[in-house]
Scaffold this motif. Structure first.
Motif, PDB file in Angstrom:
ATOM      1  N   LYS A  74       7.402 -86.872  27.313  1.00  0.00           N
ATOM      2  CA  LYS A  74       6.859 -86.091  28.424  1.00  0.00           C
ATOM      3  C   LYS A  74       7.322 -84.632  28.337  1.00  0.00           C
ATOM      4  CE  LYS A  74       6.364 -89.899  31.742  1.00  0.00           C
ATOM      5  NZ  LYS A  74       6.850 -90.474  33.026  1.00  0.00           N
ATOM      6  N   LYS A  75       8.580 -84.441  27.949  1.00  0.00           N
ATOM      7  CA  LYS A  75       9.100 -83.076  27.802  1.00  0.00           C
ATOM      8  C   LYS A  75       8.371 -82.356  26.665  1.00  0.00           C
ATOM      9  CE  LYS A  75      13.765 -84.089  29.525  1.00  0.00           C
ATOM     10  NZ  LYS A  75      15.206 -84.132  29.166  1.00  0.00           N
ATOM     11  N   ALA A  76       8.106 -83.093  25.582  1.00  0.00           N
ATOM     12  CA  ALA A  76       7.369 -82.498  24.466  1.00  0.00           C
ATOM     13  C   ALA A  76       5.973 -82.089  24.910  1.00  0.00           C
ATOM     14  CB  ALA A  76       7.286 -83.492  23.304  1.00  0.00           C
ATOM     15  N   VAL A  77       5.322 -82.959  25.687  1.00  0.00           N
ATOM     16  CA  VAL A  77       3.977 -82.662  26.194  1.00  0.00           C
ATOM     17  C   VAL A  77       3.998 -81.410  27.063  1.00  0.00           C
ATOM     18  CG1 VAL A  77       2.193 -83.476  27.784  1.00  0.00           C
ATOM     19  CG2 VAL A  77       3.101 -85.017  26.033  1.00  0.00           C
ATOM     20  N   GLU A  78       5.017 -81.265  27.902  1.00  0.00           N
ATOM     21  CA  GLU A  78       5.139 -80.082  28.765  1.00  0.00           C
ATOM     22  C   GLU A  78       5.169 -78.809  27.933  1.00  0.00           C
ATOM     23  OE1 GLU A  78       8.601 -80.618  31.122  1.00  0.00           O
ATOM     24  OE2 GLU A  78       7.789 -82.312  32.262  1.00  0.00           O
ATOM     25  N   ASN A  79       5.927 -78.833  26.842  1.00  0.00           N
ATOM     26  CA  ASN A  79       6.035 -77.642  26.001  1.00  0.00           C
ATOM     27  C   ASN A  79       4.739 -77.367  25.232  1.00  0.00           C
ATOM     28  OD1 ASN A  79       8.964 -76.399  25.867  1.00  0.00           O
ATOM     29  ND2 ASN A  79       9.231 -78.605  26.089  1.00  0.00           N
ATOM     30  N   ILE A  80       4.060 -78.423  24.799  1.00  0.00           N
ATOM     31  CA  ILE A  80       2.787 -78.230  24.104  1.00  0.00           C
ATOM     32  C   ILE A  80       1.757 -77.619  25.050  1.00  0.00           C
ATOM     33  CG2 ILE A  80       0.880 -79.389  22.929  1.00  0.00           C
ATOM     34  CD1 ILE A  80       2.923 -81.543  22.038  1.00  0.00           C
TER      35      ILE A  80
ATOM     36  N   SER B  52      -2.654 -83.388  18.011  1.00  0.00           N
ATOM     37  CA  SER B  52      -3.047 -84.794  17.880  1.00  0.00           C
ATOM     38  C   SER B  52      -2.176 -85.687  18.755  1.00  0.00           C
ATOM     39  CB  SER B  52      -2.935 -85.242  16.418  1.00  0.00           C
ATOM     40  OG  SER B  52      -3.816 -84.521  15.605  1.00  0.00           O
ATOM     41  N   PHE B  53      -0.880 -85.382  18.791  1.00  0.00           N
ATOM     42  CA  PHE B  53       0.020 -86.165  19.624  1.00  0.00           C
ATOM     43  C   PHE B  53      -0.352 -86.027  21.101  1.00  0.00           C
ATOM     44  CE2 PHE B  53       3.623 -86.147  22.530  1.00  0.00           C
ATOM     45  CZ  PHE B  53       4.057 -87.462  22.399  1.00  0.00           C
ATOM     46  N   LEU B  54      -0.669 -84.815  21.507  1.00  0.00           N
ATOM     47  CA  LEU B  54      -1.041 -84.579  22.903  1.00  0.00           C
ATOM     48  C   LEU B  54      -2.261 -85.411  23.292  1.00  0.00           C
ATOM     49  CD1 LEU B  54      -0.614 -83.016  25.540  1.00  0.00           C
ATOM     50  CD2 LEU B  54      -2.025 -81.186  24.587  1.00  0.00           C
ATOM     51  N   GLU B  55      -3.252 -85.419  22.410  1.00  0.00           N
ATOM     52  CA  GLU B  55      -4.453 -86.214  22.688  1.00  0.00           C
ATOM     53  C   GLU B  55      -4.123 -87.708  22.754  1.00  0.00           C
ATOM     54  OE1 GLU B  55      -7.110 -85.216  19.562  1.00  0.00           O
ATOM     55  OE2 GLU B  55      -7.444 -83.145  20.244  1.00  0.00           O
ATOM     56  N   GLU B  56      -3.273 -88.156  21.837  1.00  0.00           N
ATOM     57  CA  GLU B  56      -2.854 -89.560  21.794  1.00  0.00           C
ATOM     58  C   GLU B  56      -2.119 -89.941  23.076  1.00  0.00           C
ATOM     59  OE1 GLU B  56      -0.382 -91.699  18.682  1.00  0.00           O
ATOM     60  OE2 GLU B  56      -1.538 -90.307  17.446  1.00  0.00           O
TER      61      GLU B  56
END
Length: 376
Positions: A341-347, A369-373
């Protein structure tokens, strides 16, 4: 949820050459705004060498924010340097600054061109810089020091071709470069920005080697240089980010070696879901610690950039990559999801920044790609 693969290599791909901009032509035409840029600098009237140096300085200032404009200015610098040489009277001499500017511009132009064209630029740049070492004038000593720093970068770039061809021993040219950097940085006080740039080049050169011993020689040098900046400027975000990349490079090395272990694993693991592990093995623990160190530096860099409202998508991207690699080694699934979730926030923050400021920056495909996944 399934664990995505780590993003090994995306940070390591920040190689010795800068981001390419456009296919350079054989011409070194003077940019239309070159004279305006020169006049913005403090240069004595009629000082053609000073004007060329000011033009090059302006190019370097633009290099990170507008590579295309920087390329035009670098070409303009070379154009002016060529003109000065053509118009030089017989038996007249030029100061060290001229050759330093000319050689440095050739090197930077080479870094903005295709790989196969880099070597001729390096040879031409080295020739001009060496000419500058033979000159004597009122400010020659300081300029000679800058020339030594530029030569070291050229030698690392030349040595890189030998490494990429399969030679994994550290070439003599690389050793010579580090020794030259050490001496030049001891003789005079080198600006922090220059030290950070040199550390980045040295670190990326080290990433070319397969053995940890060879890699460490360059990573340790880069970390020492960056720490010397932080001793005087503890809030320097660029130095903090540079240390984050050093640690992430080390983590990526260990992660690559985990893949080697996977090849030796029982074939039945390919058909069965991997059982939940209770502890990390030695190599996983080494990778995990390096990732935590990397995250610490990236978070500190981001915090400093937030203070001055200069957060960049690059540091957000690097932090997101580190978080994903951390999540891949976390044993408890609930902890893993929180890190994702933290990674998604930064993306998402990086995407917002790119859109709002219309930045010429593309996030690594693995992150998008990770964000979409994740959101699916």
């Amino acid at each position: 949820m399934p664990r995505p693969r780590g993003l090994k290599g995306s940070a390591m791909a920040k190689a010795n050459k800068k981001t390419k901009v456009q296919e350079p032509s054989s011409s070194t035409e003077m940019p239309e705004n070159a004279q305006t840029v020169v006049l913005d600098k403090v240069v004595e009237e009629g000082d053609e060498v000073g004007e060329a140096a000011a033009l090059y300085e302006s190019a370097i200032e633009k290099l990170e924010i507008d590579p295309n404009a920087a390329l035009a200015l670098i070409r303009g610098t070379i154009h002016e340097s060529d003109r000065i040489l053509r118009n030089l009277e017989e038996d007249a001499t030029l100061p060290a600054l001229f050759y330093c500017t000319y050689g440095s511009a050739l090197y930077e132009l080479g870094r903005l061109t295709d790989e196969e064209e880099f070597e001729p630029y390096l040879d031409a740049a080295e020739e001009r810089l060496n000419q500058g070492l033979t000159t004597e004038d009122d400010v020659a000593n300081n300029v000679h020091n800058k020339i030594q720093l530029a030569l070291a970068k050229i030698w690392l770039a030349k040595a890189a071709s030998a490494v990429s061809e399969g030679e994994q021993a550290v070439p003599e040219l690389s050793v010579r470069a580090l020794e030259t950097l050490d001496k030049a940085m001891t003789d005079v006080q080198v600006p922090s920005k220059t030290i950070i740039e040199l550390a980045d080049i040295v670190q990326n050169h080290g990433d070319l080697y397969e053995s940890i011993e060879s890699r460490d020689k360059f990573r340790n040098w880069a970390e020492s240089a960056l720490n010397s900046v932080l001793e005087k400027e503890p809030e320097n975000a660029s130095a903090l980010s540079g240390l984050g990349l050093c640690k992430l490079s080390l983590a990526n090395y260990y992660l690559d070696n985990l893949d080697d272990n996977d090849d030796d694993a029982d074939e039945e693991d390919d058909d069965e879901e991997e059982e939940e592990k209770e502890v990390l093995n030695e190599k996983e623990q080494q990778a995990y610690q390096a990732i935590l160190d990397s995250k610490k530096y990236f978070e500190a860099a981001k915090q400093e950039l937030v203070k001055i409202d200069k957060v960049s998508p690059q540091v957000l991207s690097d932090l997101a990559e580190t978080l994903l690699n951390e999540a891949n080694l976390v044993l408890k699934e609930e902890d893993q999801v929180e890190i994702y979730k933290k990674a998604v926030e930064n993306i998402k923050e990086a995407n917002t920044l790119i859109e709002e400021k219309k930045l010429d920056f593309i996030l690594p495909e693995a992150l998008t790609s990770f964000l979409e996944e994740f959101e699916a």
